[in-house]
Design a protein around this motif. Structure first.
Motif, PDB file in Angstrom:
ATOM      1  N   ASP B  10       6.759  40.304 -34.686  1.00  0.00           N
ATOM      2  CA  ASP B  10       7.799  40.942 -33.882  1.00  0.00           C
ATOM      3  C   ASP B  10       8.884  42.012 -34.707  1.00  0.00           C
ATOM      4  O   ASP B  10       9.797  42.409 -33.972  1.00  0.00           O
ATOM      5  CB  ASP B  10       8.801  39.587 -33.680  1.00  0.00           C
ATOM      6  CG  ASP B  10       9.296  38.850 -34.725  1.00  0.00           C
ATOM      7  OD1 ASP B  10       8.503  38.701 -35.769  1.00  0.00           O
ATOM      8  OD2 ASP B  10      10.492  38.309 -34.822  1.00  0.00           O
ATOM      9  N   ASP B  36       5.767  38.798 -29.492  1.00  0.00           N
ATOM     10  CA  ASP B  36       6.199  37.278 -29.482  1.00  0.00           C
ATOM     11  C   ASP B  36       4.811  36.540 -29.004  1.00  0.00           C
ATOM     12  O   ASP B  36       4.059  37.156 -28.372  1.00  0.00           O
ATOM     13  CB  ASP B  36       7.205  37.229 -28.469  1.00  0.00           C
ATOM     14  CG  ASP B  36       7.153  37.539 -27.009  1.00  0.00           C
ATOM     15  OD1 ASP B  36       6.314  36.896 -26.408  1.00  0.00           O
ATOM     16  OD2 ASP B  36       7.948  38.261 -26.457  1.00  0.00           O
ATOM     17  N   PRO B  66       9.440  34.966 -31.811  1.00  0.00           N
ATOM     18  CA  PRO B  66      10.287  34.554 -30.619  1.00  0.00           C
ATOM     19  C   PRO B  66       9.637  33.890 -29.558  1.00  0.00           C
ATOM     20  O   PRO B  66       8.241  34.420 -29.451  1.00  0.00           O
ATOM     21  CB  PRO B  66      10.951  35.930 -30.229  1.00  0.00           C
ATOM     22  CG  PRO B  66      10.439  36.846 -31.086  1.00  0.00           C
ATOM     23  CD  PRO B  66       9.251  36.241 -31.933  1.00  0.00           C
ATOM     24  N   LYS B  67      10.255  33.165 -28.669  1.00  0.00           N
ATOM     25  CA  LYS B  67       9.367  32.648 -27.523  1.00  0.00           C
ATOM     26  C   LYS B  67       8.581  31.660 -27.540  1.00  0.00           C
ATOM     27  O   LYS B  67       8.625  30.308 -27.079  1.00  0.00           O
ATOM     28  CB  LYS B  67       9.176  33.633 -26.447  1.00  0.00           C
ATOM     29  CG  LYS B  67      10.165  34.593 -25.903  1.00  0.00           C
ATOM     30  CD  LYS B  67       9.630  35.586 -24.875  1.00  0.00           C
ATOM     31  CE  LYS B  67      10.453  36.682 -24.535  1.00  0.00           C
ATOM     32  NZ  LYS B  67      10.099  37.526 -23.761  1.00  0.00           N
TER      33      LYS B  67
END
Lengths: 145, 145
Positions: B10, B36, B66-67
């Protein structure tokens, strides 16, 4: 710090070459040798004469071995919750696609073929040392989740 | 022959450094980036805009994403019979023992920590190229025995 490596190899010559190449690369490597698959699992599970065996930081595993095949040793390691985190590198003369695929399916950490020439063999052991034992992070002895 | 590498990262800075280091090391490497965990899984499963994504020869996976977390991405890859044979190398700033052990338990093929210094980062990417893309035998694309 001593780095414990388990070499599972039945060829006396290959054991000797590997030992010499590690000795040149790093004095801290302690090379333990099992000459067949049954002995390798006894070492890892601390059976019989191996009751005081150290937990290896790295396993170098040949595929074609007496008594118990390297593929079966690999399957046992990767199906055992206390052993599966030990990086297991296949080091074999076979470059058959079936062997490469099968061992990655069994979750071998990586697959290397043994070069036939001595200097290439030495350079391969040095690469294993430089990459796995220098760059790679491995779990401290005895660590469990 | 193009070597397809999927980088799951990321940080745009780390993506750029990795791209530059691979460009310097091996012009055959085609680096794909997922920023991600959700995007990484979509790439690997050819979902959405990734309908014609190639199967990577190697995955470089950050842990903190992330996610969907890198640990979950790893678990999904190694729990999927079609994807588990793709060598997956963890490349993260963490050198916490718990992350190392957990990743190996989840069958990461190898664990590397990102150096902070630019020149060391370049050296590490070069080592990945020299070891994983040169010495190591990788399973052939599309094979799924």
């Amino acid at each position: 710090m001593i780095i414990e490596v388990l070499l599972v190899e039945d060829s006396y010559g290959d054991v000797r070459l590997t030992r010499e190449a590690f000795r040149d690369a790093n004095q801290s490597v302690h090379l333990n040798v099992a000459s067949d698959g049954v002995e390798a699992t006894a070492f890892l599970k601390r059976f019989g004469a191996h009751v005081h065996a150290p937990r290896p930081e790295l396993i170098l595993l040949d595929l074609n071995l007496p008594k118990m095949d390297g593929r079966e040793v690999l399957a046992q390691i990767k199906n055992d919750d206390s052993l599966k985190a030990i990086p297991t590198v296949i080091l074999t003369t076979s470059d058959a696609e079936a062997d490469i695929l099968k061992t990655y399916r069994l979750q071998a950490n990586c697959y290397l073929t043994k070069p036939a020439q001595w200097d290439a063999f030495e350079s391969m052991v040095k690469s294993i040392h430089d990459f796995w034992l220098t760059k790679g992070k491995f779990a401290q002895q005895g660590s469990r989740v | 022959m193009a070597i397809e590498v999927l980088l799951v990262e990321d940080s745009p800075g780390d993506v750029r450094l990795t791209q530059e280091a691979f460009r310097g090391a091996n012009t055959s490497v085609h680096l794909h980036v997922a920023s991600d965990g959700v995007d990484a899984m979509a790439f690997l499963r050819h979902e959405g805009s990734h309908g014609s994504a190639p199967r990577p020869d190697l995955i470089l996976l950050d842990l903190n994403l992330p996610k969907m977390d890198g640990r979950e991405v790893l678990a999904k890859i190694k729990g999927d019979d079609n994807l588990k044979t793709i060598p997956t190398v963890i490349l993260t700033t963490s050198d916490a023992e718990v992350d190392i052990v957990k990743s190996y338990q989840l069958q990461a093929n190898c664990y590397l920590s990102k150096p902070v210094q630019l020149d060391e980062f370049e050296t590490l990417v070069k080592s990945i190229n020299d070891f994983w893309l040169t010495k190591v035998k990788l399973p052939q694309q599309k094979s799924c025995a």
